[in-house]
Design a protein around this motif. Sequence first.
Motif, mmCIF file in Angstrom:
data_model
loop_
_atom_site.group_PDB
_atom_site.id
_atom_site.type_symbol
_atom_site.label_atom_id
_atom_site.label_comp_id
_atom_site.label_asym_id
_atom_site.label_seq_id
_atom_site.Cartn_x
_atom_site.Cartn_y
_atom_site.Cartn_z
ATOM 1 N N TYR A 153 0.827 -1.202 0.000
ATOM 2 C CA TYR A 153 0.000 0.000 0.000
ATOM 3 C C TYR A 153 0.867 1.261 0.000
ATOM 4 C CZ TYR A 153 -3.459 -3.492 1.183
ATOM 5 O OH TYR A 153 -4.252 -4.607 1.146
ATOM 6 N N PRO A 154 1.150 1.817 -1.182
ATOM 7 C CA PRO A 154 1.972 3.039 -1.250
ATOM 8 C C PRO A 154 1.404 4.201 -0.451
ATOM 9 C CG PRO A 154 1.741 2.064 -3.427
ATOM 10 C CD PRO A 154 0.806 1.319 -2.517
ATOM 11 N N GLU A 155 0.066 4.227 -0.262
ATOM 12 C CA GLU A 155 -0.559 5.320 0.490
ATOM 13 C C GLU A 155 -1.074 4.855 1.856
ATOM 14 O OE1 GLU A 155 -2.698 8.249 -2.211
ATOM 15 O OE2 GLU A 155 -2.559 6.511 -3.536
ATOM 16 N N VAL A 156 -0.559 3.721 2.316
ATOM 17 C CA VAL A 156 -0.831 3.144 3.633
ATOM 18 C C VAL A 156 -2.223 2.486 3.689
ATOM 19 C CG1 VAL A 156 -0.858 3.523 6.145
ATOM 20 C CG2 VAL A 156 0.637 4.909 4.689
ATOM 21 N N HIS A 157 -2.255 1.273 4.219
ATOM 22 C CA HIS A 157 -3.518 0.547 4.371
ATOM 23 C C HIS A 157 -4.461 1.356 5.268
ATOM 24 C CE1 HIS A 157 -6.394 -2.548 5.581
ATOM 25 N NE2 HIS A 157 -5.975 -3.268 4.567
ATOM 26 N N PRO A 158 -5.746 1.424 4.913
ATOM 27 C CA PRO A 158 -6.684 2.251 5.688
ATOM 28 C C PRO A 158 -6.734 1.898 7.172
ATOM 29 C CG PRO A 158 -7.715 1.477 3.657
ATOM 30 C CD PRO A 158 -6.386 0.790 3.739
ATOM 31 N N GLU A 159 -6.436 0.649 7.521
ATOM 32 C CA GLU A 159 -6.536 0.230 8.917
ATOM 33 C C GLU A 159 -5.192 0.210 9.639
ATOM 34 O OE1 GLU A 159 -8.814 -3.444 9.258
ATOM 35 O OE2 GLU A 159 -9.893 -2.910 7.430
ATOM 36 N N ALA A 225 -11.648 4.602 -4.319
ATOM 37 C CA ALA A 225 -10.609 5.351 -3.609
ATOM 38 C C ALA A 225 -10.995 5.575 -2.148
ATOM 39 C CB ALA A 225 -10.347 6.678 -4.306
ATOM 40 N N THR A 226 -12.272 5.836 -1.896
ATOM 41 C CA THR A 226 -12.733 6.035 -0.522
ATOM 42 C C THR A 226 -12.522 4.771 0.302
ATOM 43 O OG1 THR A 226 -14.395 7.633 -1.247
ATOM 44 C CG2 THR A 226 -14.738 6.607 0.898
ATOM 45 N N MET A 227 -12.775 3.621 -0.302
ATOM 46 C CA MET A 227 -12.634 2.352 0.414
ATOM 47 C C MET A 227 -11.175 2.006 0.681
ATOM 48 S SD MET A 227 -15.485 -0.190 -1.265
ATOM 49 C CE MET A 227 -14.848 -0.089 -2.945
ATOM 50 N N THR A 228 -10.268 2.491 -0.157
ATOM 51 C CA THR A 228 -8.889 2.009 -0.118
ATOM 52 C C THR A 228 -7.862 3.052 0.310
ATOM 53 O OG1 THR A 228 -8.767 2.508 -2.495
ATOM 54 C CG2 THR A 228 -9.272 0.243 -1.880
ATOM 55 N N ASN A 229 -8.319 4.245 0.699
ATOM 56 C CA ASN A 229 -7.410 5.294 1.155
ATOM 57 C C ASN A 229 -6.484 5.784 0.046
ATOM 58 O OD1 ASN A 229 -6.480 6.994 3.294
ATOM 59 N ND2 ASN A 229 -4.654 5.727 3.507
#
Length: 295
Positions: A153-159, A225-229
């Motif tokens: 996750y280049p933009e960090v996992h949402p959790e 995108a909302t679901m995956t950050n």
Amino acid sequence: MNTFTHAQHHHSLNQYISGLAEGINVSFEFFPPKSAEMEETLWQSIFRLSTLNPKFVSVTYGANSGARDRTHDIIKAIKQKTGLIAAPHLTCIDATKAQLADIAKDYWSNGIKHIVALRGDIPAGQPNPQIYAADLVTLLKEVADFDISVAAYPEVHPEAKSAQADLDNLKRKIDAGANRAITQFFFDIEKFLRFRDKCVANGIHAEIIPGILPVSNLSQLERFATMTNVHVPNWLTKMFTGIDDDIETRKFVGASVAMDMVKVLSREGVRDFHFYTLNRAEMSFALCHTLGVKP
């Protein structure tokens, strides 16, 4: 002067791409269809993209048994009908270690030796799984010497608690035996390149393959995108403004954006690309053609 420089840049990229074809590997992701019409579209896409000799094709995996069965059936059918390396997604959700081991043994006995190992999305109201992706990689390696891809996750996992915690988790997956990581889709190339550098700095030396999502529907993209950050840049939103009802122009814009991405990433040394096809071949086929990957 700026326009000339920009044109020079594109000319340089195009020249660079023209000599790359032999060193480029591509792979494609599909999802199980939910209707006869969707199944027909899926197979049309698989057969068309199979002519590009992808390194592998993957099929996503739902949290319920019906979706799982569809994944199993499609994976086996792809291998039988095309001879491609077919890689099922396998998740930890709603499954015991024994069940996961049985699924893995069944895949191995059917010649399916590449698996995309994921924690999986936790359905609302369900408890956290007993095991996570790093544990699943360990389990798979205990069953057989699978070729294993994991998620990054280049933009960090949402959790994730932090960017560092996310990197630590990726390292656990690689250290457990994963062969490569495939990233969540992204549009900020600098974030991917910085992420790749951070992986190396954290002792993660497995290949980091960028996940490319060719976009033609902005509202769908914003939902994903909302679901995956994933950050959707303003410039991308502006490119799709005013063409909601113009499907062909939307496809052209989306393909153009993705083509620029793969050109720049190629220039930065990326040789493997994973395309999220959404079960449609046209844009991924065009992108591969741009990279010099041809039937």
